[in-house]
Design an enzyme around this catalytic site. Structure first.
Site, mmCIF file in Angstrom:
data_model
loop_
_atom_site.group_PDB
_atom_site.id
_atom_site.type_symbol
_atom_site.label_atom_id
_atom_site.label_comp_id
_atom_site.label_asym_id
_atom_site.label_seq_id
_atom_site.Cartn_x
_atom_site.Cartn_y
_atom_site.Cartn_z
ATOM 1 N N LYS A 37 10.399 -18.371 -9.231
ATOM 2 C CA LYS A 37 10.052 -17.409 -10.278
ATOM 3 C C LYS A 37 8.596 -17.613 -10.707
ATOM 4 O O LYS A 37 8.200 -18.715 -11.097
ATOM 5 C CB LYS A 37 10.962 -17.567 -11.490
ATOM 6 C CG LYS A 37 10.774 -16.414 -12.468
ATOM 7 C CD LYS A 37 11.555 -16.616 -13.742
ATOM 8 C CE LYS A 37 10.839 -17.527 -14.676
ATOM 9 N NZ LYS A 37 10.242 -16.923 -15.844
ATOM 10 N N ASP A 64 8.391 -12.375 -12.766
ATOM 11 C CA ASP A 64 8.895 -12.234 -14.139
ATOM 12 C C ASP A 64 7.748 -11.877 -15.066
ATOM 13 O O ASP A 64 7.252 -12.712 -15.828
ATOM 14 C CB ASP A 64 9.556 -13.555 -14.557
ATOM 15 C CG ASP A 64 10.219 -13.463 -15.922
ATOM 16 O OD1 ASP A 64 10.493 -12.332 -16.374
ATOM 17 O OD2 ASP A 64 10.456 -14.522 -16.539
ATOM 18 N N LYS A 66 7.885 -9.235 -17.192
ATOM 19 C CA LYS A 66 8.452 -8.652 -18.416
ATOM 20 C C LYS A 66 7.663 -7.436 -18.900
ATOM 21 O O LYS A 66 7.181 -7.385 -20.030
ATOM 22 C CB LYS A 66 8.531 -9.706 -19.518
ATOM 23 C CG LYS A 66 9.444 -10.884 -19.185
ATOM 24 C CD LYS A 66 9.663 -11.780 -20.395
ATOM 25 C CE LYS A 66 10.619 -12.901 -20.126
ATOM 26 N NZ LYS A 66 10.139 -13.930 -19.205
ATOM 27 N N ASP A 69 6.042 -1.122 -21.780
ATOM 28 C CA ASP A 69 4.949 -0.200 -22.100
ATOM 29 C C ASP A 69 5.488 1.224 -21.991
ATOM 30 O O ASP A 69 6.687 1.410 -21.783
ATOM 31 C CB ASP A 69 3.765 -0.451 -21.139
ATOM 32 C CG ASP A 69 2.420 -0.173 -21.787
ATOM 33 O OD1 ASP A 69 2.286 0.882 -22.431
ATOM 34 O OD2 ASP A 69 1.504 -0.998 -21.654
ATOM 35 N N THR A 124 16.101 -15.753 -24.454
ATOM 36 C CA THR A 124 17.021 -16.874 -24.705
ATOM 37 C C THR A 124 16.479 -17.857 -25.755
ATOM 38 O O THR A 124 17.184 -18.741 -26.192
ATOM 39 C CB THR A 124 17.315 -17.635 -23.402
ATOM 40 O OG1 THR A 124 16.091 -17.840 -22.712
ATOM 41 C CG2 THR A 124 18.271 -16.874 -22.529
ATOM 42 N N ARG A 215 12.021 -26.246 -16.475
ATOM 43 C CA ARG A 215 11.704 -27.639 -16.781
ATOM 44 C C ARG A 215 12.707 -28.687 -16.312
ATOM 45 O O ARG A 215 12.279 -29.764 -15.879
ATOM 46 C CB ARG A 215 11.414 -27.765 -18.289
ATOM 47 C CG ARG A 215 10.071 -27.137 -18.662
ATOM 48 C CD ARG A 215 9.966 -26.820 -20.124
ATOM 49 N NE ARG A 215 10.838 -25.709 -20.508
ATOM 50 C CZ ARG A 215 10.895 -25.196 -21.736
ATOM 51 N NH1 ARG A 215 10.138 -25.691 -22.685
ATOM 52 N NH2 ARG A 215 11.698 -24.185 -21.997
HETATM 53 O O1 C5P Z 1 11.954 -24.335 -18.409
HETATM 54 P P1 C5P Z 1 13.082 -23.376 -18.639
HETATM 55 O O2 C5P Z 1 14.313 -23.678 -17.799
HETATM 56 O O3 C5P Z 1 13.408 -23.173 -20.092
HETATM 57 O O4 C5P Z 1 12.517 -21.982 -18.085
HETATM 58 C C1 C5P Z 1 13.193 -20.776 -18.264
HETATM 59 C C2 C5P Z 1 12.376 -19.669 -17.681
HETATM 60 O O5 C5P Z 1 13.069 -18.448 -17.859
HETATM 61 C C3 C5P Z 1 10.986 -19.485 -18.294
HETATM 62 O O6 C5P Z 1 10.108 -19.174 -17.223
HETATM 63 C C4 C5P Z 1 11.119 -18.286 -19.221
HETATM 64 O O7 C5P Z 1 9.942 -17.512 -19.235
HETATM 65 C C5 C5P Z 1 12.235 -17.500 -18.524
HETATM 66 N N1 C5P Z 1 13.027 -16.621 -19.398
HETATM 67 C C6 C5P Z 1 13.727 -17.068 -20.493
HETATM 68 N N2 C5P Z 1 14.443 -16.189 -21.268
HETATM 69 C C7 C5P Z 1 14.471 -14.887 -20.949
HETATM 70 C C8 C5P Z 1 13.769 -14.437 -19.823
HETATM 71 C C9 C5P Z 1 13.063 -15.333 -19.059
HETATM 72 O O8 C5P Z 1 13.736 -18.265 -20.759
HETATM 73 N N3 C5P Z 1 15.215 -14.056 -21.650
#
Ligand code: C5P
Length: 241
Positions: A37, A64, A66, A69, A124, A215
């Site tokens: 991603k 991603d 997002k 617009d 999230t 992470r």
């Molecule tokens: O590091 P972590 O597991 O929290 O990463 C989650 C990834 O998912 C990040 O790149 C974040 O931008 C993405 N994301 C998110 N919630 C959303 C959409 C995308 O955490 N609703």
């Protein structure tokens, strides 16, 4: 419907501005995960170069960005990234039905190779209190559902939602609707800024198609070992140490 094997359902979020580091991690994960991603951080720093370099590794790309617009701009923005051949591309469901339709129609111009458009419902990192602060109606689960149904009706392929909403979304939106799920935290990982989390096994069990994990994998010295541990936990196999 046969579900794909566990590892192909993991997209690793390479959230870094260091493209060389991202390429090293991605190279190490070829064959271990379903895709990579690329988010705003990496894309902001390196743009299409990041997508091209990572695509060279042969891993499916989840772009991603997002998008949110007016419909005309969104259609052009989707067309602009079609040459990068992303497997998945995100827009915000809250952009409304016309914007969602514009995204779906622009993606369809790529024919068979079109990206699947998935709409972000409620981030999230947002909880019920935050939702009220931005003026959206509670409860949060109902807001996610409303946005998912809007996306489905506008011809969007699926949504991004937290693992906690997945079971209801699967029941309401059907098997063909893609559920892409961040906010994934193995029991041994820190939640960080994510507020609506579940373990990888729980999210798959609830009905997620793809898990977006950043992470917990990328912060490790050995990201591949982390992936193997997560895959084993999902499959219920003995956990590799
Ligand atoms: O590091 P972590 O597991 O929290 O990463 C989650 C990834 O998912 C990040 O790149 C974040 O931008 C993405 N994301 C998110 N919630 C959303 C959409 C995308 O955490 N609703």
């Amino acid at each position: 419907m046969t579900k794909p094997v566990t590892r192909s359902r993991i997209f690793v979020a390479l959230d870094t501005v260091d493209l060389e580091h991202a390429c090293r991690v991605a190279r190490d994960l070829v064959g271990s995960v379903g895709g990579i991603k690329i988010g705003l951080e990496l894309y902001g720093a390196h743009g299409v170069e990041a997508a091209r370099r990572l695509a060279e590794l042969g891993l499916p790309i989840f772009l991603d960005l997002k998008f949110h617009d007016i419909p005309n701009t969104i259609a052009s923005a989707v067309r602009a990234v079609l040459p990068l051949k992303p497997a998945l591309l995100t827009v915000h469901a809250s952009g409304g039905p016309a914007m969602l339709r514009a995204a779906a129609e622009a993606a369809a111009e790529a024919g068979e190779a079109r990206p699947r458009i998935v709409a972000v419902t409620v981030l999230t990192s947002i909880d019920e209190r935050d939702l009220g602060l931005v003026g959206q109606r509670k409860p949060l689960a109902a807001q996610v559902q409303r946005l998912a149904e809007l996306a489905l009706g506008a011809g969007i392929d699926g949504v991004v939602a937290s693992p906690q909403e997945v079971a209801k979304l699967r029941a309401k939106c059907g098997d063909g609707f893609l559920l892409v799920v961040p906010g994934i935290r193995p029991p041994w990982a820190a939640s960080g800024d994510q507020k609506r989390v579940m373990t990888p096994a729980e999210a798959i069990e609830a009905g997620a198609d793809y898990l977006v994990i950043g992470r917990p994998i990328t912060s490790a010295e050995d990201p591949r070992a982390r992936v193997e541990r997560i895959v084993a936990e999902i499959d219920g196999a003995p956990v590799p140490r």
